[in-house]
Every structure is written in structure tokens, then in C-alpha cells.
Design an enzyme around this catalytic site. Structure first.
Site, PDB file in Angstrom:
ATOM      1  N   GLU A  92      -3.305 -13.588   2.046  1.00 41.83           N
ATOM      2  CA  GLU A  92      -2.542 -12.335   2.075  1.00 41.83           C
ATOM      3  C   GLU A  92      -2.606 -11.726   3.477  1.00 41.83           C
ATOM      4  O   GLU A  92      -2.220 -10.581   3.677  1.00 41.83           O
ATOM      5  CB  GLU A  92      -3.055 -11.352   1.023  1.00 41.83           C
ATOM      6  N   CYS A 111      -5.407 -10.938  -3.454  1.00 41.86           N
ATOM      7  CA  CYS A 111      -6.614 -11.779  -3.498  1.00 41.86           C
ATOM      8  C   CYS A 111      -6.567 -12.823  -4.606  1.00 41.86           C
ATOM      9  O   CYS A 111      -7.447 -13.679  -4.698  1.00 41.86           O
ATOM     10  CB  CYS A 111      -7.854 -10.902  -3.667  1.00 41.86           C
ATOM     11  N   HIS A 149     -14.089 -11.738  -8.351  1.00 41.36           N
ATOM     12  CA  HIS A 149     -13.588 -11.379  -7.021  1.00 41.36           C
ATOM     13  C   HIS A 149     -14.457 -10.224  -6.512  1.00 41.36           C
ATOM     14  O   HIS A 149     -14.710  -9.269  -7.246  1.00 41.36           O
ATOM     15  CB  HIS A 149     -12.120 -10.953  -7.123  1.00 41.36           C
TER      16      HIS A 149
HETATM   17  N1  CAA Z   1     -26.995   5.767  -1.238  1.00 39.15           N
HETATM   18  C1  CAA Z   1     -26.634   4.985  -2.278  1.00 39.15           C
HETATM   19  N2  CAA Z   1     -25.367   4.998  -2.794  1.00 39.15           N
HETATM   20  C2  CAA Z   1     -24.461   5.823  -2.234  1.00 39.15           C
HETATM   21  C3  CAA Z   1     -24.789   6.667  -1.157  1.00 39.15           C
HETATM   22  C4  CAA Z   1     -26.124   6.628  -0.634  1.00 39.15           C
HETATM   23  N3  CAA Z   1     -26.507   7.376   0.384  1.00 39.15           N
HETATM   24  N4  CAA Z   1     -23.670   7.364  -0.827  1.00 39.15           N
HETATM   25  C5  CAA Z   1     -22.689   6.975  -1.659  1.00 39.15           C
HETATM   26  N5  CAA Z   1     -23.165   6.043  -2.515  1.00 39.15           N
HETATM   27  C6  CAA Z   1     -22.438   5.315  -3.558  1.00 39.15           C
HETATM   28  C7  CAA Z   1     -21.477   6.169  -4.356  1.00 39.15           C
HETATM   29  O1  CAA Z   1     -22.149   6.850  -5.392  1.00 39.15           O
HETATM   30  C8  CAA Z   1     -20.507   5.124  -4.853  1.00 39.15           C
HETATM   31  O2  CAA Z   1     -21.078   4.413  -5.915  1.00 39.15           O
HETATM   32  P1  CAA Z   1     -20.301   4.307  -7.332  1.00 39.15           P
HETATM   33  O3  CAA Z   1     -18.971   3.676  -7.024  1.00 39.15           O
HETATM   34  O4  CAA Z   1     -21.179   3.415  -8.144  1.00 39.15           O
HETATM   35  O5  CAA Z   1     -20.157   5.694  -7.825  1.00 39.15           O
HETATM   36  C9  CAA Z   1     -20.419   4.139  -3.681  1.00 39.15           C
HETATM   37  O6  CAA Z   1     -21.580   4.388  -2.878  1.00 39.15           O
HETATM   38  C10 CAA Z   1     -19.179   4.320  -2.819  1.00 39.15           C
HETATM   39  O7  CAA Z   1     -19.086   5.670  -2.503  1.00 39.15           O
HETATM   40  P2  CAA Z   1     -17.677   6.415  -2.465  1.00 39.15           P
HETATM   41  O8  CAA Z   1     -16.882   6.059  -3.680  1.00 39.15           O
HETATM   42  O9  CAA Z   1     -17.905   7.829  -2.161  1.00 39.15           O
HETATM   43  O10 CAA Z   1     -17.068   5.671  -1.178  1.00 39.15           O
HETATM   44  P3  CAA Z   1     -15.644   5.768  -0.533  1.00 39.15           P
HETATM   45  O11 CAA Z   1     -14.870   6.946  -0.974  1.00 39.15           O
HETATM   46  O12 CAA Z   1     -15.887   5.591   0.935  1.00 39.15           O
HETATM   47  O13 CAA Z   1     -14.854   4.491  -1.092  1.00 39.15           O
HETATM   48  C11 CAA Z   1     -14.266   2.286  -1.550  1.00 39.15           C
HETATM   49  C12 CAA Z   1     -15.427   3.258  -1.412  1.00 39.15           C
HETATM   50  C13 CAA Z   1     -13.234   2.818  -2.517  1.00 39.15           C
HETATM   51  C14 CAA Z   1     -14.795   0.962  -2.071  1.00 39.15           C
HETATM   52  C15 CAA Z   1     -13.640   2.065  -0.143  1.00 39.15           C
HETATM   53  O14 CAA Z   1     -14.543   1.392   0.676  1.00 39.15           O
HETATM   54  C16 CAA Z   1     -12.333   1.328  -0.170  1.00 39.15           C
HETATM   55  O15 CAA Z   1     -11.264   1.910  -0.281  1.00 39.15           O
HETATM   56  N6  CAA Z   1     -12.372  -0.035  -0.036  1.00 39.15           N
HETATM   57  C17 CAA Z   1     -11.196  -0.882  -0.033  1.00 39.15           C
HETATM   58  C18 CAA Z   1     -10.584  -1.056  -1.404  1.00 39.15           C
HETATM   59  C19 CAA Z   1     -11.373  -1.927  -2.333  1.00 39.15           C
HETATM   60  O16 CAA Z   1     -12.200  -2.732  -1.925  1.00 39.15           O
HETATM   61  N7  CAA Z   1     -11.082  -1.829  -3.632  1.00 39.15           N
HETATM   62  C20 CAA Z   1     -11.732  -2.640  -4.635  1.00 39.15           C
HETATM   63  C21 CAA Z   1     -10.845  -2.925  -5.815  1.00 39.15           C
HETATM   64  S1  CAA Z   1      -9.288  -3.629  -5.275  1.00 39.15           S
HETATM   65  C22 CAA Z   1      -9.607  -5.289  -5.030  1.00 39.15           C
HETATM   66  O17 CAA Z   1     -10.579  -5.787  -5.480  1.00 39.15           O
HETATM   67  C23 CAA Z   1      -8.652  -6.079  -4.180  1.00 39.15           C
HETATM   68  C24 CAA Z   1      -9.153  -6.138  -2.787  1.00 39.15           C
HETATM   69  O18 CAA Z   1      -9.822  -7.104  -2.431  1.00 39.15           O
HETATM   70  C25 CAA Z   1      -8.880  -5.049  -1.867  1.00 39.15           C
END
Ligand code: CAA
Length: 389
Positions: free
Chosen positions: A81, A113, A235
Site C-alpha cells: 500500500e 494492510c 495484523h
Molecule cells: N504509560 C502507559 N500507557 C500510556 C501512557 C503512559 N505514560 N500514556 C498513554 N498510554 C496508553 C493509553 O492509555 C492508550 O492505551 P489504550 O489504547 O489501551 O487505552 C495508549 O497508550 C495510546 O494512547 P492514546 O490513545 O492517547 O494515543 P494517541 O492518541 O497518540 O493514538 C494511535 C494512538 C491511535 C494508535 C495513533 O498512534 C495512531 O493514530 N496510529 C496510526 C493508526 C493505527 O495504527 N491504527 C490501528 C488500527 S488500523 C490498522 O490496523 C491498519 C493500519 O495498519 C494502519
């Protein structure tokens, strides 16, 4: 008895460079616990200026050709992709770099993916039609989000090549499959962008919905019961996602979903993804490689696969590990591919991230950075020039 078809050989490759999440956290002031524990990522593979999906794919596939030769390979399926051309399949460059015979069809597949799983299933169909043939399926991706965006911490890059044929030495792929499609805008990349767009939290919800849908369809087609599986390979856009997905599945079927149960079911599958990062189409097969390379003995055990591609398409299917499989693994080479990476500091990573080729049709040489077996030497008259060492 139907012919047994599946993965005869599997080989991975990743990039020249690696960025530890500690460097990213130090730069953006994030608590490292969010990366190490919250999303389950330690580091991300970063391509050198002269690496791309083609060089990674060729590096992953070359050892397969070296071991098995190219006889009987009449199809190459390249899933990605992070495509480099809107018309020409990246697989044609790989076909050339590997010196495959001209009596061969080569095609590129795309559905985020999920693409490599489509490739694997299509390959099985081709082999079923002509059991003398083998199909080279390659998953290769560079995951790239905007700098300073939430997705940045979930980047990565790698390729996995698989040789699909009859009487496989590693894994028999079974029928049925459970499949699922839903039109969602959780993650996408318009043609005019280098970096993906994502609604992160929506994407997690869409993934979980797809797990449920694919499993439901799998059971409706007389798939195995959940307790049959020795391990589950998901995945892994970030490794914590596999934990979320499996918990969701266990809750859905009404099984205990405590952390120990989940870790036992998938803990070994995350070892490569946690240090490589998201490799999109390759991610689920890196999970398989990590499992096979580390598990004690999985002979005759069944593995459940959940392949997810945003947008979205998902598939749940099963594979059974073949007796003697350990003699065919490439554990040492896989570790070498990961361990050889050179650590970047944040500034050097940022500079590589911002590199783009000018679109003026001129001669643009790339700096010689990779120590891998293939490199992207540059762009000349809008044509990508590759070199084998
Ligand atoms: N210590 C331990 N844990 C902590 C922490 C700390 N100090 N601070 C935050 N966390 C935890 C949060 O509680 C959260 O855990 P949960 O999900 O279990 O609640 C985790 O860390 C992530 O925190 P946030 O949700 O606040 O983080 P974020 O807003 O920055 O977003 C994300 C995280 C959505 C994964 C972001 O990195 C993102 O957009 N990534 C790209 C999209 C993605 O990977 N999506 C996955 C599904 S889609 C897919 O699978 C296809 C693909 O390949 C893209």
C-alpha cells in the site's frame, strides 16, 4: 484427499536504519511508557535514502530463490500500500533484480494492510489449478505518517516473501476463510500524498468490528472452534493492537479474556513487530515468522490468522504447522536482518523522512547508504534505477 497447499518458505528483510522510541519520546516530550507499554513499540525501521519497497522485497525474496531456484514460479504477487508507481507493478522490478524467467506473470495487489493475505489466497487458487506451479507472494511496505502526528510513533518498514506451493514445508493453509468488508474511512492515502491519513481511534474501532465480522463468517463456514488454536497471529499496526483484538474476540465468543490468556495466545508473535514497527501488508506475516522462530514446537498445531486492512477488509483463516518445519526456518537470518540496523538520532531520521524526489524528470542520484543487497540508485527521466550488488 485434497492437495495440501501453503507456505513452503518464508523470509523477511527490513531496513538499514532504526529509530528507537526513546529518541522520539525525548524529542516530542512523550512519556516513554506510552510507547513501550501503551502501544507496545520499542523502535521503528527507517529506510535509507536508497531503500524502498522494491529493494526490501528483493532482499526478502532473494534467499528463497537461492534455496529453491525459480523453476515452476510462473506468478509473482506483490502486495503493497506504499506503491511507487500508479501503473507498473513493483514486482516487475523485483522479477528483474532476481533474474526470474520471462515466462511469468507479475502483478501488484492493494487493499491496505490486507493485500498480502489476498495474495496468499489467490496464490493457493493458482496452485490448486496447477499443482506443479509455485507462486512467489511478497508483502513490502514503508509506513509513513506526518511528522509530529499521533501516527508517527507507529511507522516502520519491512518485507516478507513467501513461496506458496503443494506439500509445503512450513505451514498448510486451510479452508475455510472468514471474510469481512465495510466501507469505512479509518485510514487512507490519496494519490497526491506520501503520508497516510488516519483517524486513529476510529481505526481501532474499525479493526475490532472487522475481527468480529471475519470470525462470525469463519464460524458460519464451519471453521475450527477457538480452542483448537495454539496461537493467534494478528495484523499489528502496533503490537498492543493484537492484544486489543484478541481480547475483543474472546469477549465476543464469551471466553475468559485475562491478560495471561491473551499473552499466551499471541505473546510470541509480537517480537519482530515491536522493534520493526508497522510494516502494513508484511505485519501479519512478520508475526508468523516471530512465532515460528521462537515457539518450542508447533508441529501439527493450528494457528489462527487475522489479517486486517483499513478501509476495510479482514480475513480470518487457519494454518497447520507441518512436521519438520523447523529445519526450514530462517531464524538466524531474520535476527541478523533486524540486528544489523544502524541506530539513527532524531535529526537524521527527520531528514530522511522529509526526503522526496524532485518531479522534474532530471537525473537524481541517491546517496549510497544501504548495505543491503539491492539499492535504488536514483531517478533518471522519471525512471527508477535499481542496482544489485
Ligand atoms: N504509560 C502507559 N500507557 C500510556 C501512557 C503512559 N505514560 N500514556 C498513554 N498510554 C496508553 C493509553 O492509555 C492508550 O492505551 P489504550 O489504547 O489501551 O487505552 C495508549 O497508550 C495510546 O494512547 P492514546 O490513545 O492517547 O494515543 P494517541 O492518541 O497518540 O493514538 C494511535 C494512538 C491511535 C494508535 C495513533 O498512534 C495512531 O493514530 N496510529 C496510526 C493508526 C493505527 O495504527 N491504527 C490501528 C488500527 S488500523 C490498522 O490496523 C491498519 C493500519 O495498519 C494502519
Amino acid at each position: 484427499m485434497s492437495t495440501s497447499i501453503g507456505i513452503h518458505d518464508l523470509s523477511l528483510a527490513t531496513t538499514e536504519f532504526v529509530l528507537p522510541h526513546t529518541a522520539l519520546a525525548e524529542y516530542n516530550g512523550t512519556d516513554i511508557g506510552k510507547y513501550h507499554v501503551g502501544i507496545g513499540q520499542q523502535s521503528m525501521s527507517v529506510p535509507a535514502a536508497d531503500e524502498d519497497i522494491v529493494t526490501l522485497a528483493a532482499a526478502a525474496a532473494a534467499p528463497i530463490i537461492a534455496r529453491h531456484g525459480s523453476d515452476g514460479i510462473r506468478t509473482v504477487i506483490f502486495a503493497t500500500e506504499s506503491s511507487i508507481d500508479q501503473a507498473k507493478s513493483a514486482g516487475v522490478y523485483v522479477h528483474s533484480l532476481l533474474g526470474l524467467p520471462s515466462a511469468c506473470r507479475v502483478v501488484e495487489l492493494k487493499q491496505a494492510c490486507y493485500g498480502a493475505t489476498a495474495g496468499l489466497q489467490f496464490a493457493i487458487g493458482l496452485v490448486r489449478r496447477d499443482p506443479t506451479q509455485r507462486v512467489l507472494v511478497i508483502a513490502s511496505d514503508v509506513s509513513k505518517y506526518d511528522l509530529d502526528s499521533p501516527g508517527e510513533a507507529t511507522q516502520g518498514a519491512a518485507a516478507v516473501a513467501m513461496l506458496v506451493g503443494t506439500d509445503p514445508a512450513v505451514l498448510r493453509i486451510e479452508e475455510p476463510s472468514g471474510v469481512f468488508t465495510a466501507d469505512v474511512m479509518d485510514f487512507w492515502r490519496p494519490n497526491y500524498r506520501d503520508t497516510a491519513l488516519v483517524d486513529g481511534h476510529e481505526s481501532i474501532a474499525a479493526y475490532l468490528q472487522a475481527v468480529e465480522g471475519a470470525w462470525k463468517d469463519y464460524t458460519e463456514h464451519d471453521g475450527r472452534p477457538l480452542e483448537d488454536f495454539a496461537a493467534f497471529v494478528y495484523h499489528q499496526p502496533f503490537t498492543k493492537m493484537a492484544y486489543k483484538a484478541h481480547r475483543h474476540l474472546l469477549d465476543y465468543v464469551g471466553f475468559a479474556s485475562d491478560k495471561d490468556t491473551i499473552s499466551k495466545a499471541l505473546g510470541l508473535t509480537t517480537a519482530y513487530n515491536t522493534v520493526i514497527g508497522n510494516s502494513y501488508t508484511a505485519s501479519v506475516y512478520l508475526g508468523l515468522a516471530a512465532l515460528l522462530d521462537q515457539a518450542e514446537d508447533l508441529t501439527d498445531r493450528s494457528i489462527g490468522f487475522l489479517s486486517y486492512g483499513s478501509g476495510s477488509v479482514a480475513e480470518f483463516f487457519a494454518g497447520t504447522v507441518v512436521p519438520g518445519y523447523r529445519e526450514h526456518l530462517r531464524t538466524e537470518a531474520h535476527h541478523e536482518s533486524i540486528d544489523r540496523r544502524k541506530t539513527l538520532d532524531y535529526a537524521a531520521y527527520r531528514e530522511l523522512h522529509q526526503r522526496t524526489f524532485p518531479a522534474d524528470g532530471g537525473d537524481h542520484l541517491t546517496p549510497a547508504q544501504t548495505s543491503g543487497p539491492f539499492r535504488l540508485a536514483g531517478l533518471r527521466g522519471h525512471k527508477r534505477i535499481y542496482e544489485a550488488r
